[in-house]
Design an enzyme around this catalytic site. Structure first.
Site, PDB file in Angstrom:
ATOM      1  N   SER A 128      11.012 -11.037 -90.021  1.00 20.62           N
ATOM      2  CA  SER A 128      12.223 -10.672 -90.749  1.00 20.62           C
ATOM      3  C   SER A 128      11.952 -10.628 -92.241  1.00 20.62           C
ATOM      4  CB  SER A 128      13.317 -11.694 -90.466  1.00 20.62           C
ATOM      5  OG  SER A 128      13.027 -12.896 -91.151  1.00 20.62           O
ATOM      6  N   LYS A 129      12.910 -10.088 -92.968  1.00 27.74           N
ATOM      7  CA  LYS A 129      12.689  -9.960 -94.406  1.00 27.74           C
ATOM      8  C   LYS A 129      12.545 -11.315 -95.090  1.00 27.74           C
ATOM      9  CE  LYS A 129      17.581  -9.361 -95.661  1.00 27.74           C
ATOM     10  NZ  LYS A 129      18.549  -8.392 -96.219  1.00 27.74           N
TER      11      LYS A 129
END
Length: 511
Positions: free
Chosen positions: A263-264
């Site tokens: 994920s970011k």
RNA sequence: GGCCCAUUCGUCUAGUGGUUAGGACGCCAGGUUUUCAUCCUGGAAACAGGGGUUCAAUUCCCCUAUGGGCUACCA
């Protein structure tokens, strides 16, 4: 055999995740290999999550990677428009068609009513699902007569259209990477096809557009595998099942520890990029640098990404985009998720930097050098790249590790200076400097020959002289051949650096 | 919780019903180099567990465990 047509269909809700880039890459590779078409379709059906800048970002990111769509927004093509928001009217008609054929129905349940239902089920440790077992008890057209339905519709009351999933059926999905996957339709909910705002959900829009755009292969992330059963049912409801596209669900790219999708947040957490390009969102938390800003070469990123979940079965690991196109094989796609490994990514980058010619490297680092206020000649910059490229892994390393080729030494490594600098040796260095000053053709070979002869003639040790020579010229013990460095810097600069260094060395020695 | 998918060195992976289970990254050691890097050589390091099937299972089947995904009027 129908033409190969693949699409990459991202939702413009923010920066394009690196996993999305890989999905696009696999689609692109296959399209090119098979002489097919690669389509970009923007799935902007969620008005609440829509981010205007995202579409441009997606296109720019793909372009940076060398992945150019054949059809798409801003590119054109026979099957446009390629933004789903611009196709809105059409989806309503298809949804109505589903209702007419008995495969869907109007549902008036509000999201509030449904969440209340879910909460109630939750307290009984049950899970609410809008499906064939409960739909007759809910507020939809299945449970009311024609008159009431018409009245409600006419009143302008908000409604959704739901797919009427048949009960007790085994739905089979044929997947190119996983083989046959079966689902019991009793486990499938009556998915919303058309939302209350008139927009289609992913499921409807996706199936309708894939059909209309004559998509032959749906290659997407594994997170879509469960809903593929619904998609198959949809194709069947439209009576399109005979010409349904082939599905291929790609393994997910996982966090470095394997616990969940990359994920970011992982980018910030581990200090590596998870997006192709920098993204500047509305908040400071939604701002990230990408692979480009970290100093990765797009070719290296492609190569790295291609190998995350796939490999050619040979021992070759370095592949240009062209080579990937010819060798890519969907049957060799991995089934299990692949962890993101930044070290491997860096290794690929280093390989590509070393293999890149000096002129190309010079051109790519010039902006960086310019930003530091230096404007070297092409010849100088290219020679610099030649000396440094085996010693860097990311583009900014050229500056970090070689700034002293452009400006004064900022810092002399203290430990080696204290260890190697012996003031009593100064006369020898004065002699060496005089010798260097006398060289007419100040090239690496001459400098080396003369210096080594000098060391030998004076019965000195290589290490004692060369290390100090290096420290005086670069401030560090690490770096290219001292003779190459001296030649590139030029005689005057080398002599000047010795003068500056003597003072600093004495200072550091006594400190 | 339910459904679905998966499982070979730490990581990415090759591979086969009988192999010394191969490669790459990373790590360690040695060599090359004035140094660093590159490069070369070597090393440690894996078939999740349990049942079957079989003369023989890492390989085929089942179960368990573990991990992941989905379970929204998000995609």
């Amino acid at each position: 055999m129908t033409a190969f047509r693949a699409r990459f269909a991202p939702s413009p809700t923010g920066a394009l995740h690196i996993g999305g880039v890989r999905t696009a890459l696999y689609n692109y590779l296959l399209a090119r290999q098979l002489g097919g078409t690669f389509i970009l379709r923007i799935e902007d059906t969620d008005q609440t999550r829509y981010v205007p800048e995202a579409e441009g970002y997606i296109i720019e990111a793909l372009r940076w990677c060398g992945i150019e769509p054949d059809e798409g927004p801003g590119i054109g093509g026979e099957y446009g428009p390629y933004r789903q928001s611009e196709r809105k009217a059409m989806y309503g008609r298809y949804a109505e068609q589903l209702v007419a054929s008995g495969n869907a129905y109007y549902a008036f349940d509000t999201s509030e009513a449904l969440s209340a239902k879910r909460a109630a089920y939750e307290t009984e440790k049950k899970t609410f699902r809008y499906d064939s077992s409960v739909r007759d008890d809910l507020d939809n057209s299945l449970a009311m007569d024609k008159a009431e339905l018409h009245a409600r519709l006419a009143s302008g009351e908000a409604y959704t259209i739901r797919l009427k999933v048949p009960a007790h059926e085994i739905v089979k999905v044929q997947d190119l990477v996983r083989g046959e996957v079966q689902f019991n339709s009793d486990e499938l909910d009556d998915k919303i096809m058309l939302k209350a705002d008139g927009m289609p959900t992913y499921h409807l829009a996706n199936v309708v557009d894939d059909r209309l755009m004559k998509i032959s292969h749906v290659i997407r992330g594994e997170e879509w595998l469960p809903s593929t059963a619904h998609h198959v049912l949809l194709y069947r409801a439209f009576d399109w099942e005979d010409e349904m596209p082939q599905f291929a669900h790609l393994p997910l790219i996982l966090k470095p520890n394997g616990k969940g999708k990359l994920s970011k947040r992982d980018g910030a957490k581990f200090g590596f990029p998870v997006f192709p390009l920098a993204w500047r969102g509305k908040t400071p938390e939604d701002a990230f640098d990408g692979f480009r800003e970290f100093g990765f070469l797009p070719e290296a990123v492609n190569n790295f990404l291609a190998f995350l979940g796939w490999n050619p079965g040979t021992e070759q690991e370095i592949f240009s985009l062209e080579e990937l196109i010819s060798v890519f094989d969907s049957t060799k796609i991995q089934k299990a998720g692949a962890r993101f490994d930044i070290d491997k990514a860096k290794w690929f980058n280093q390989q590509y930097i070393m293999a890149t010619d000096n002129a190309t490297l010079a051109a790519s680092i010039r902006p960086l050098i310019k930003a530091k206020g230096h404007f070297p000649t092409d010849t100088f910059l290219e020679a610099f790249c030649g000396l440094m490229k085996e010693r860097v892994t990311l583009i900014p390393d050229f500056w970090e590790k070689g700034y002293y080729f452009f400006e004064d030494i900022k810092k002399y490594e203290a430990k080696p200076v204290r260890k190697k600098w012996k003031p009593e040796m100064r006369p020898h260095f004065d002699n060496l400097v005089a010798l260097l000053a006398s060289i007419d053709t100040f090239d690496a070979e001459t400098i080396e020959t003369k210096t080594k002869a000098f060391i030998e003639n004076n019965e000195l040790r290589m290490g004692d002289i060369l290390q100090i020579f290096r420290l005086a010229v670069s401030g560090t013990l690490k770096g290219p051949s001292i003779f190459d460095m001296a030649a590139l810097l030029g005689k005057d600069e080398v002599l000047r650096r010795f003068e500056v260094a003597y003072a600093r060395f004495d200072e550091m020695k006594s400190a």
